[in-house]
Every structure is written in structure tokens, then in C-alpha cells.
Design a protein around this motif. Structure first.
Motif, short mmCIF file in Angstrom:
data_model
loop_
_atom_site.label_atom_id
_atom_site.label_comp_id
_atom_site.label_asym_id
_atom_site.label_seq_id
_atom_site.Cartn_x
_atom_site.Cartn_y
_atom_site.Cartn_z
N PRO A 176 5.73 -6.89 3.53
CA PRO A 176 4.76 -5.84 3.17
C PRO A 176 3.38 -6.09 3.78
CG PRO A 176 5.06 -7.36 1.34
CD PRO A 176 6.06 -7.76 2.38
N CYS A 177 2.61 -5.03 3.97
CA CYS A 177 1.20 -5.19 4.32
C CYS A 177 0.44 -5.47 3.03
CB CYS A 177 0.66 -3.94 5.02
SG CYS A 177 0.48 -2.49 3.95
N GLY A 178 -0.87 -5.52 3.11
CA GLY A 178 -1.66 -5.82 1.91
C GLY A 178 -1.87 -4.61 1.02
N GLY A 179 -1.24 -3.49 1.37
CA GLY A 179 -1.55 -2.26 0.65
C GLY A 179 -0.62 -1.89 -0.49
N THR A 180 0.33 -2.77 -0.81
CA THR A 180 1.26 -2.45 -1.89
C THR A 180 0.54 -2.48 -3.23
OG1 THR A 180 2.78 -3.81 -0.62
CG2 THR A 180 3.60 -2.94 -2.71
N ASN A 181 0.65 -1.40 -3.99
CA ASN A 181 -0.04 -1.32 -5.27
C ASN A 181 0.93 -0.85 -6.35
OD1 ASN A 181 -2.29 -1.70 -6.80
ND2 ASN A 181 -3.52 -0.10 -5.84
N ASN A 182 1.23 -1.70 -7.30
CA ASN A 182 2.20 -1.39 -8.35
C ASN A 182 3.52 -0.87 -7.76
OD1 ASN A 182 0.45 -2.06 -10.50
ND2 ASN A 182 -0.61 -0.10 -10.23
N GLY A 183 3.94 -1.50 -6.67
CA GLY A 183 5.21 -1.13 -6.06
C GLY A 183 5.14 0.12 -5.20
N PHE B 252 8.51 -3.62 -1.06
CA PHE B 252 8.66 -3.99 -2.47
C PHE B 252 10.13 -3.82 -2.86
CE2 PHE B 252 8.62 -3.20 -7.03
CZ PHE B 252 7.77 -4.20 -7.48
N GLU C 56 0.39 2.29 0.13
CA GLU C 56 -1.04 2.62 0.14
C GLU C 56 -1.29 4.07 0.52
OE1 GLU C 56 -2.83 -0.04 3.03
OE2 GLU C 56 -2.60 1.41 4.63
N VAL C 57 -0.31 4.71 1.14
CA VAL C 57 -0.50 6.10 1.58
C VAL C 57 -0.52 7.05 0.38
CG1 VAL C 57 0.54 8.00 2.90
CG2 VAL C 57 0.47 5.69 3.87
N SER D 132 5.67 3.05 5.73
CA SER D 132 4.76 3.95 6.45
C SER D 132 4.27 3.35 7.76
CB SER D 132 3.55 4.29 5.58
OG SER D 132 3.99 4.89 4.38
N LYS D 133 4.40 2.01 7.89
CA LYS D 133 3.92 1.35 9.10
C LYS D 133 5.07 0.72 9.89
CE LYS D 133 -0.45 0.40 6.73
NZ LYS D 133 -1.37 -0.63 6.19
N THR D 134 6.29 1.04 9.54
CA THR D 134 7.49 0.46 10.16
C THR D 134 7.36 -1.05 10.35
OG1 THR D 134 6.79 0.84 12.47
CG2 THR D 134 8.03 2.61 11.43
N LEU D 135 6.85 -1.74 9.33
CA LEU D 135 6.68 -3.19 9.43
C LEU D 135 8.04 -3.89 9.33
CD1 LEU D 135 3.51 -3.69 7.19
CD2 LEU D 135 3.64 -3.25 9.65
#
Lengths: 324, 238
Positions: free
Chosen positions: B160-167, B180, B170-171, B153-156
Motif C-alpha cells: 500500500p501507499c501511505g494513503g490507506t485510511n480505515n481500509g 488492505f 485515499e481517493v 488507484s495507483k496500480t502499486l
């Protein structure tokens, strides 16, 4: 000294560093920034000035940082990759440096969809930028400072001297990749790291063991993140909904216990939970600082800046080191 | 292929209501596969417009037609005489088709009958996923075949950014975290160490940021020109 900032001096002295956080208001109320700056001044070595956190429009980090500086509080300007391309970023870095800012924290930034939450409409339809990512932004700051060059290669007659920071979420998925994530930020040039809030000390310590094996703790100053808990509800929310944050059941139980002691008295329940939250905070600060390789703490008292003085004093971290 | 999705009939009606003769023109390649704008869907849209016109008491002639592609003249040239009998062409091709056709219909406007969504694949019948952003400088060999530009979502570019949650991203819990997936895939391929290198800022000029793009194959252009010349010379001899 790379930047000569107060934060850099404290870290260089070997004493545990303390940073706090100041969230600018959602209006042109500069007085609010001054008020918060006065609450933090003297109780931290520098305070992060958030850059439209959760993608909510607020006084810009740079403007609020300059106000904080005028109040005698050293700011850490924050810069997200969400809102600016590399042209705007470098222009703002030059401007920030010219205005006397000496610390900059590089972060990806929350997605704009976060801005529509609760009662806020936000700007979920905004276009995000992400011309560069955090690692790349850290590299740009380093190149500007150490090589005196813009990202594109053009020379800078006067280089911006920033102490360069980045964030790190030690326990987010994929957990086994997070140390590599940190390594990349350090390799790119991060002088200091502020971590996501830590409640699960065991989990954090196990990640720090890997970091020490990689020698990263000697190449960057890791400040452990502490988010001051206000209530059982807040802890439960963070445990279930905030990426990379897990809260041990024992802490939630402690909060629930004091809440129950207040019975039906809601005001008392809030006060007791806040007091317990402050006790938990001080314990966490000690546990984080006792972890080998940690150089300080980053304390976030979200919309509760007045709590910082008591926390820092209770943790035995007052007075803060002073330099001429 | 290009994935399209249907526009609300209300929006279509607002576009077409002031025209008397409307052709709903389907495209039978990509957008037919994703059930958005093939001839079959064009027929449905045409009948919905007719029904609406009747309800509103408007006199309208609405027909449909379909060709294999709107993005190559050889497919629509044979029906252009028919197309030009209408006041409005509502093309249910992707945006490429709408643009391309619009450049060739003179005084007749070509309006979009669908939304062009993304470059994607058919994950399962009825499920289409975005997998490429057409950035013009492919780096899939460095990211385990999973594109962080299209799928993060952030074209990083560096993890990963810090927003990965259970794979998940964050969006939304419905979006996989691309990083992931990249890490897991590269572990499987035994190439995880490739991710240790810092990827420097990208040159986005190969993407839309360099302005509208064009690919020209010189050898094919040269051959075509040669053939055209031959034909012209042969014509002269006659």
C-alpha cells in the motif's frame, strides 16, 4: 560514500540529521524558491523539494532543487511515480545528477484527484502513470548508481550517484504490514527514510520496536517526520483526515486552551497557537530523537519555512555539522 | 463480463439528430446483464429519441433491434439486410461491438449508444465492480486473488501507499484499498510472507502499452482452414 551528499555525510557521522521541506510555487517565480532557500540554509542538512505535492502543478522539483543548490542549500529532489514513466524518470535522474543533485526521495505521489481542493481547480482529470511503484523506483536508482545500468540493462558511462530515500507511514492501515512495507523499501535500496508526521509517539515507538527487531534501523537511516502544527484546527484536521496520522487529544487540548486564552482577539489567538505549535514541535523532536533506532528528524513547516530556524535552535540542533 | 453504463440522452441526441433513419441496436449478453444496452434498453433509448424528435419537430424514423452479440458475425449476420436499411446504427453494445460492427456496415456509420465502463462482476443486483484490467499477464496467485492493477488507484505492485485510511483508498471513502484487502486475504490464506519479495518493474507490453493485442489459436485456425479447403474441393467435384 555512495553519493557524497551533505545529508549522507551527516548521517555517516552519527549526529542526528535534520531535513526540512521547501514547497515550490505555483508559478514561474524562481525568486520565491530563492527566498525560501535562504530561510532554510544553515538550519538543516538538506531540504526536500516537493514534486507537485497534492498533484498541484508547481515549479518542478528538479528545477527548484537546482535553484536551492545555487543558494547554497542542499536539496533532496523528490520524484513521484505518478507523473513519469521509467523512461522520463531515468532521463530526469541523469539530468538531475548532471546538474549536481545528490539526494533523491522516491514516493508514490498523491492521487491527481487531490489537486482539486479548496479554491484550486487542479487537474483531477489527468492520467496517472505508475509505470513503476516506489519500491521499483528505489531499485532503479540503486541499479543506476551501483551497477551503472539503466533499468532495461543498458550501460551508463557515468552513473548518477544519488543518496536514495523513500517515505514511510508507520501507522497507516494495515498497521501490522507497515514494517514489511519498510523492509521492502530497504531491501530495494533505500539509504534513508523520512516518515509521515508523528504526533502519536507511543504508536511510533511500538512500530520502531518491530523495526529494531528486524534490524532495519541499521540498514537505513530513519528520520522521524515532524509536521509543525499551526492551530487546533490543523491538528483536528490531520487527526481526522490525514491517513496514518493520529493526534493525541492532549495536544489538541493544549492548542484549544491557548486559543481560548485569546478570547475574541483572532490575531492573538493565531499568534498564541503558533507559539504553542512551536513548543509542541520541539517536544516532538526530542521524543522522536530519543526513540532508539531513529537517526534524525524531517521537519515540515508547510508554507512556514521561516519557523525552521527557531525550531532547530530551540531543539538544540544548531549549528548543523559542517564538512569540508 | 463487460460492464457498460448509459449515456445521457442529451449526448445521444447530439449524435443522432441529423439522421433520418436510426436503428438502436441492442446487444443481449454482457451489457444486457448490467441493464445498459440490451434489447430492452435499446427499446427505451429508441422511444426517448422519438420523443425528442417530436419535441424538436424533426422527422425521424427510429426503431430498435437486438441480437445476442455484436462481437461475433454469426449473431448479427442474419439481420444485416435489415440493419443496412438505416442511415445510422446506434449500437448499445460495448465498444468492442461498436468497432466490430462498424467494420462491416459499409457506408452506414455505427455510433456508441452507451459507455463501456470496465471488466467487472455483479456484486449485488444493480451493483457492478471492476475486478480485472486485462493487463495480459496475470499475477493473482501472488496477491491473494485481488488485483492491484485493477483495484489499486495507483496500480502499486509492492504494497500500500501511505494513503490507506480505515481500509479505504485515499481517493474516496467509497473505494476499498486493494492492498488492505490483499494483506487481510493473504493473512487468512497463511501466505502473507509471499508479499515480502520485491516485485520488479513490470513488462507492460502485454497490456495496452504493447499496442493493440490479438490472440491467435493456431490449432483452431489450422482446422478452420482445412475445413474451408475441404468445402472448396467438394464444391469443385460438383
Amino acid at each position: 560514500m555512495k553519493s557524497g551528499s551533505n545529508l549522507e555525510k551527516v548521517i555517516a557521522s552519527g549526529k542526528p540529521a535534520v531535513t526540512a521541506e521547501l514547497g515550490p510555487p505555483m508559478s514561474a517565480d524562481g525568486h520565491e524558491v530563492r527566498k525560501k532557500a535562504r530561510l532554510l540554509k544553515g538550519f538543516c542538512d538538506a531540504a526536500n523539494i516537493t514534486d507537485c505535492q497534492t498533484a498541484v502543478v508547481r515549479i518542478s522539483s528538479i528545477a527548484a532543487a537546482v535553484i536551492a543548490l545555487q543558494e547554497g542549500l542542499e536539496p533532496v529532489m523528490q520524484m513521484t511515480c505518478r507523473d513519469r514513466n521509467r523512461i522520463a524518470m531515468q532521463a530526469d535522474l541523469l539530468g538531475g545528477a548532471a546538474l549536481g543533485l545528490r539526494n533523491c526521495l522516491c514516493i508514490a505521489g498523491d492521487h491527481q484527484s487531490f489537486s482539486a481542493a479548496g479554491r484550486l481547480k487542479g487537474h483531477p482529470g489527468a492520467k496517472n502513470v505508475y509505470d513503476v511503484d516506489t519500491c521499483q523506483l528505489v531499485g532503479i536508482l540503486k541499479k543506476m548508481r551501483d551497477e551503472g545500468k539503466q533499468e532495461g540493462g543498458d550501460p551508463l558511462e557515468v552513473a548518477p550517484k544519488f543518496f536514495i530515500g523513500a517515505s514511510w507511514t508507520p501507522m497507516a492501515d494495515p498497521v501490522d504490514f507497515r514494517p514489511v512495507n519498510l523492509m521492502k523499501k530497504v531491501n530495494a535500496g533505500a539509504d534513508f527514510i523520512q516518515t509521515q508526521g508523528i504526533y502519536d509517539i507511543e504508536g511510533f515507538r511500538s512500530q520502531m520496536e518491530k523495526i529494531r527487531k528486524m534490524g532495519l534501523h541499521e540498514r537505513t537511516a530513519i528520520l522521524g517526520g515532524i509536521i509543525v502544527p499551526k492551530s487546533a484546527m490543523m491538528l483536528k484536521y490531520m487527526d481526522s483526515s490525514v491517513a496514518g496520522v493520529s493526534v493525541p487529544k492532549s495536544l489538541i487540548d493544549r492548542m484549544n486552551k491557548v486559543k481560548a486564552e485569546a478570547g475574541e482577539d483572532k490575531k492573538k489567538a493565531r499568534e498564541l497557537q503558533e507559539q504553542e505549535g512551536l513548543r509542541i514541535t520541539v517536544e516532538l523532536i526530542h521524543q522522536v530523537l530519543e526513540t532508539p533506532g531513529v537517526k534524525g528528524v524531517h521537519i515540515q513547516a508547510i508554507e512556514w519555512e521561516s519557523a525552521i530556524e527557531g525550531i532547530v535552535k530551540a531543539a538544540g540542533l544548531y549549528p548543523r555539522p559542517a564538512f569540508d | 463480463m463487460i460492464i457498460g453504463s448509459q449515456k445521457p440522452i442529451e449526448e445521444i441526441w447530439e449524435m443522432v439528430k441529423d439522421f433520418r433513419k436510426v436503428l438502436v441496436f441492442g446487444c443481449n449478453t454482457c451489457v444486457a446483464v448490467c441493464h445498459a444496452g440490451g434489447e430492452k434498453e435499446a427499446e427505451t433509448i429508441a422511444s426517448l429519441i422519438r420523443m425528442r424528435a417530436q419535441q424538436e419537430g424533426k422527422e425521424m424514423e427510429v426503431n430498435h433491434l437486438g441480437v445476442m452479440r455484436h462481437c461475433e458475425p454469426e449473431y448479427f449476420d442474419p439481420v444485416m439486410d435489415e440493419v443496412k436499411k438505416y442511415d445510422l446504427v446506434l449500437s448499445t453494445a460495448c465498444g468492442v461491438g461498436v468497432n466490430f460492427l462498424s467494420d462491416r456496415t459499409g457506408n452506414i456509420p455505427v455510433y456508441p449508444g452507451i459507455n463501456t465502463s470496465f471488466y467487472g462482476a455483479v456484486e449485488a443486483p444493480g451493483n457492478f465492480v471492476e475486478l480485472c484490467a486485462g493487463c495480459g499477464n496475470c499475477i493473482l496467485h501472488m496477491t491473494g486473488g485481488i488485483c492491484p492493477i485493477a483495484r489499486c488507484s495507483k496500480t502499486l505492485m509492492n504494497g500500500p501507499c501511505g494513503g490507506t485510511n480505515n481500509g479505504k483508498c485515499e481517493v474516496s471513502k467509497d473505494i476499498d484499498c486493494a492492498w488492505f484487502l490483499i494483506v487481510e486475504r493473504m493473512k487468512q490464506l497463511g501466505t502473507l510472507e509471499k508479499l515480502s519479495e520485491v516485485i520488479p518493474p513490470r513488462n507492460w507490453s502485454t497490456s495496452r502499452d504493447g499496442g493493440p493485442r490479438r490472440v491467435s489459436l493456431e490449432h483452431i485456425r489450422a482446422y478452420e482452414e482445412q475445413e474451408a479447403q475441404k468445402a472448396a474441393t467438394a464444391g469443385g467435384k460438383k
